[in-house]
Design a protein around this motif. Structure first.
Motif, PDB file in Angstrom:
ATOM      1  N   LEU A 118      55.136  12.189  86.464  1.00 26.64           N
ATOM      2  CA  LEU A 118      54.443  11.202  86.347  1.00 26.64           C
ATOM      3  C   LEU A 118      53.477  11.380  85.350  1.00 26.64           C
ATOM      4  O   LEU A 118      52.579  12.536  85.498  1.00 26.64           O
ATOM      5  CB  LEU A 118      53.535  10.863  87.713  1.00 26.64           C
ATOM      6  N   LEU A 119      53.349  10.810  84.107  1.00 30.50           N
ATOM      7  CA  LEU A 119      52.462  11.112  83.185  1.00 30.50           C
ATOM      8  C   LEU A 119      51.423   9.998  82.927  1.00 30.50           C
ATOM      9  O   LEU A 119      51.597   9.099  82.830  1.00 30.50           O
ATOM     10  CB  LEU A 119      53.317  11.230  81.603  1.00 30.50           C
ATOM     11  N   LEU A 155      55.799   6.657  83.198  1.00 23.74           N
ATOM     12  CA  LEU A 155      54.650   6.695  82.401  1.00 23.74           C
ATOM     13  C   LEU A 155      53.618   5.785  82.899  1.00 23.74           C
ATOM     14  O   LEU A 155      53.875   4.607  83.057  1.00 23.74           O
ATOM     15  CB  LEU A 155      54.990   6.415  80.897  1.00 23.74           C
ATOM     16  N   THR A 156      52.466   6.027  83.172  1.00 24.11           N
ATOM     17  CA  THR A 156      51.557   5.267  83.769  1.00 24.11           C
ATOM     18  C   THR A 156      50.499   4.911  82.575  1.00 24.11           C
ATOM     19  O   THR A 156      49.726   5.798  82.091  1.00 24.11           O
ATOM     20  CB  THR A 156      50.660   5.606  84.878  1.00 24.11           C
ATOM     21  N   GLY A 157      50.111   3.685  82.067  1.00 23.90           N
ATOM     22  CA  GLY A 157      49.359   3.368  80.982  1.00 23.90           C
ATOM     23  C   GLY A 157      47.931   3.153  81.305  1.00 23.90           C
ATOM     24  O   GLY A 157      47.523   2.897  82.302  1.00 23.90           O
ATOM     25  N   MET A 158      47.109   2.863  80.164  1.00 26.34           N
ATOM     26  CA  MET A 158      45.801   2.517  80.472  1.00 26.34           C
ATOM     27  C   MET A 158      45.585   1.403  79.299  1.00 26.34           C
ATOM     28  O   MET A 158      46.394   1.078  78.291  1.00 26.34           O
ATOM     29  CB  MET A 158      44.760   3.712  79.928  1.00 26.34           C
ATOM     30  N   LEU A 159      44.585   0.556  79.384  1.00 23.12           N
ATOM     31  CA  LEU A 159      44.075  -0.539  78.429  1.00 23.12           C
ATOM     32  C   LEU A 159      42.885  -0.245  77.940  1.00 23.12           C
ATOM     33  O   LEU A 159      41.925   0.483  78.757  1.00 23.12           O
ATOM     34  CB  LEU A 159      44.180  -1.863  79.088  1.00 23.12           C
ATOM     35  N   ALA A 160      42.511  -0.552  76.743  1.00 23.04           N
ATOM     36  CA  ALA A 160      41.021  -0.239  76.198  1.00 23.04           C
ATOM     37  C   ALA A 160      40.168  -1.172  76.844  1.00 23.04           C
ATOM     38  O   ALA A 160      40.305  -2.324  77.202  1.00 23.04           O
ATOM     39  CB  ALA A 160      41.061  -0.549  74.717  1.00 23.04           C
ATOM     40  N   ILE A 175      50.135   1.632  72.307  1.00 23.06           N
ATOM     41  CA  ILE A 175      50.519   3.011  72.582  1.00 23.06           C
ATOM     42  C   ILE A 175      51.837   2.877  73.732  1.00 23.06           C
ATOM     43  O   ILE A 175      52.764   3.467  73.312  1.00 23.06           O
ATOM     44  CB  ILE A 175      49.666   4.079  72.822  1.00 23.06           C
ATOM     45  N   TYR A 176      51.486   2.636  74.922  1.00 28.26           N
ATOM     46  CA  TYR A 176      52.304   2.910  75.845  1.00 28.26           C
ATOM     47  C   TYR A 176      53.435   2.052  75.937  1.00 28.26           C
ATOM     48  O   TYR A 176      54.515   2.633  76.117  1.00 28.26           O
ATOM     49  CB  TYR A 176      51.450   2.643  77.223  1.00 28.26           C
ATOM     50  N   PRO A 177      53.547   0.853  75.485  1.00 26.21           N
ATOM     51  CA  PRO A 177      54.643   0.024  75.180  1.00 26.21           C
ATOM     52  C   PRO A 177      55.779   0.672  74.367  1.00 26.21           C
ATOM     53  O   PRO A 177      56.858   0.745  74.524  1.00 26.21           O
ATOM     54  CB  PRO A 177      54.270  -1.350  75.035  1.00 26.21           C
ATOM     55  N   VAL A 185      61.608   5.369  78.807  1.00 24.10           N
ATOM     56  CA  VAL A 185      61.149   5.718  80.235  1.00 24.10           C
ATOM     57  C   VAL A 185      60.463   4.539  80.590  1.00 24.10           C
ATOM     58  O   VAL A 185      59.818   3.523  80.109  1.00 24.10           O
ATOM     59  CB  VAL A 185      60.230   7.005  79.908  1.00 24.10           C
ATOM     60  N   PRO A 186      60.573   4.416  82.105  1.00 16.88           N
ATOM     61  CA  PRO A 186      59.822   3.313  82.778  1.00 16.88           C
ATOM     62  C   PRO A 186      58.190   3.484  82.484  1.00 16.88           C
ATOM     63  O   PRO A 186      57.751   4.690  82.455  1.00 16.88           O
ATOM     64  CB  PRO A 186      60.175   3.515  84.266  1.00 16.88           C
ATOM     65  N   LEU A 187      57.558   2.381  82.571  1.00 19.48           N
ATOM     66  CA  LEU A 187      56.222   2.392  82.344  1.00 19.48           C
ATOM     67  C   LEU A 187      55.581   1.260  83.315  1.00 19.48           C
ATOM     68  O   LEU A 187      55.860   0.227  83.661  1.00 19.48           O
ATOM     69  CB  LEU A 187      55.927   1.635  81.067  1.00 19.48           C
ATOM     70  N   TYR A 188      54.507   1.958  84.092  1.00 16.71           N
ATOM     71  CA  TYR A 188      53.577   1.099  84.733  1.00 16.71           C
ATOM     72  C   TYR A 188      52.495   0.823  83.818  1.00 16.71           C
ATOM     73  O   TYR A 188      51.646   1.702  83.770  1.00 16.71           O
ATOM     74  CB  TYR A 188      53.258   1.881  86.220  1.00 16.71           C
ATOM     75  N   PRO A 189      52.291  -0.365  83.443  1.00 16.93           N
ATOM     76  CA  PRO A 189      51.247  -0.696  82.271  1.00 16.93           C
ATOM     77  C   PRO A 189      49.945  -0.321  82.372  1.00 16.93           C
ATOM     78  O   PRO A 189      49.465   0.291  81.344  1.00 16.93           O
ATOM     79  CB  PRO A 189      51.638  -2.156  82.029  1.00 16.93           C
ATOM     80  N   PHE A 190      49.363  -0.582  83.620  1.00 17.20           N
ATOM     81  CA  PHE A 190      48.066  -0.495  83.534  1.00 17.20           C
ATOM     82  C   PHE A 190      47.544   0.172  84.879  1.00 17.20           C
ATOM     83  O   PHE A 190      47.660  -0.357  86.028  1.00 17.20           O
ATOM     84  CB  PHE A 190      47.223  -1.504  83.514  1.00 17.20           C
ATOM     85  N   PHE A 191      47.002   1.517  85.177  1.00 22.23           N
ATOM     86  CA  PHE A 191      46.651   2.329  86.198  1.00 22.23           C
ATOM     87  C   PHE A 191      46.074   1.623  87.200  1.00 22.23           C
ATOM     88  O   PHE A 191      46.161   1.643  88.317  1.00 22.23           O
ATOM     89  CB  PHE A 191      46.661   3.714  86.020  1.00 22.23           C
TER      90      PHE A 191
END
Length: 233
Positions: A118-119, A155-160, A175-177, A185-191
């Motif tokens: 998990l990144l 990948l777990t993402g973040m929003l500004a 960045i994350y999408p 890789v699968p993405l969880y868009p906003f942790f």
């Protein structure tokens, strides 16, 4: 990715984040496994190993270690019948550059090759106003390392935050999408989805989830983790 942070959350955000993370107890910042973790790994030799590699949101800033995201994720996955060990490799205050510098060392220090990584990095880059291009470059370098080692990634993402401005947010949020698409890789868009801005789920700093907030996040992330353990890419 249209979801935005509530505006009132941002008041004093950067100062609180940088000040708070620097005071994190050493136990939350340790990248190397503890003796207790080594013993648990030995007793769980047949369990699938997940490496949670991120910043304070993974490390468990402001909560007990048995209330942190990796611990609660492991508990949830086990309750669903999975033989799983989740290794906490979160470091509070970590940037993508710091993560890149320690990734290989962390992987080499594990008792065995992880079944899933998990990144979750980039939030501190954003709060410090670092160039999104550099953040993306560092994340790509980490994904390259993981790909070379043939390690599956979620990948777990973040929003500004809104106070970073629309131009910055547009660059950072893309960045994350892009990484998920390019590296497949699968993405969880906003942790922090579902908890940010809600006092019953957040610590007083309005940045880090409290134990109830961690439970909400785990409930959302766990199905994605289970899917990728069952069907590794």
């Amino acid at each position: 990715m249209a979801r935005q942070w509530p505006t009132y959350v941002v008041c004093g955000l950067i100062v609180q984040m940088l000040a708070g993370c620097s005071d994190e107890p050493a136990s939350n910042n340790a990248a190397a496994p503890t003796v207790r973790e080594e013993r648990r790994a030995a007793s769980n030799a047949d369990a699938k190993l997940i490496l949670a590699f991120g910043d304070s949101l993974y490390a468990g800033y402001g909560v007990a270690q048995n209330e942190s995201f990796p611990h609660e994720l492991e508990k949830t996955l086990r309750a669903k019948g999975g033989a799983v060990e989740v290794r906490n490799a979160g470091v509070s205050g970590e940037t993508t550059q710091g993560g890149l510098q320690r990734l290989a060392f962390t992987l080499d220090g594990l008792p065995r090759k992880p079944d899933l990584v998990l990144l979750g990095l980039g939030g501190n880059d954003m709060l410090r106003g670092l160039d999104p291009a550099e953040s993306e470059k560092n994340l790509r370098a980490m994904l390259d390392i993981l790909a070379e080692r043939k390690l599956p990634v979620v990948l777990t993402g973040m929003l500004a935050a809104p106070n970073m401005g629309e131009a910055y947010a547009a660059r950072f949020n893309a960045i994350y999408p892009a990484l998920a698409r390019d590296y497949r890789v699968p993405l969880y868009p906003f942790f922090l989805d579902g908890v940010i801005g809600d006092p019953k789920y957040m610590q007083p700093d309005s940045i880090h989830p409290n134990p109830a907030g961690v439970d909400v996040i785990v409930g959302k992330v766990a199905p994605l983790v289970l899917d990728n353990l069952a069907s590794p890419k």
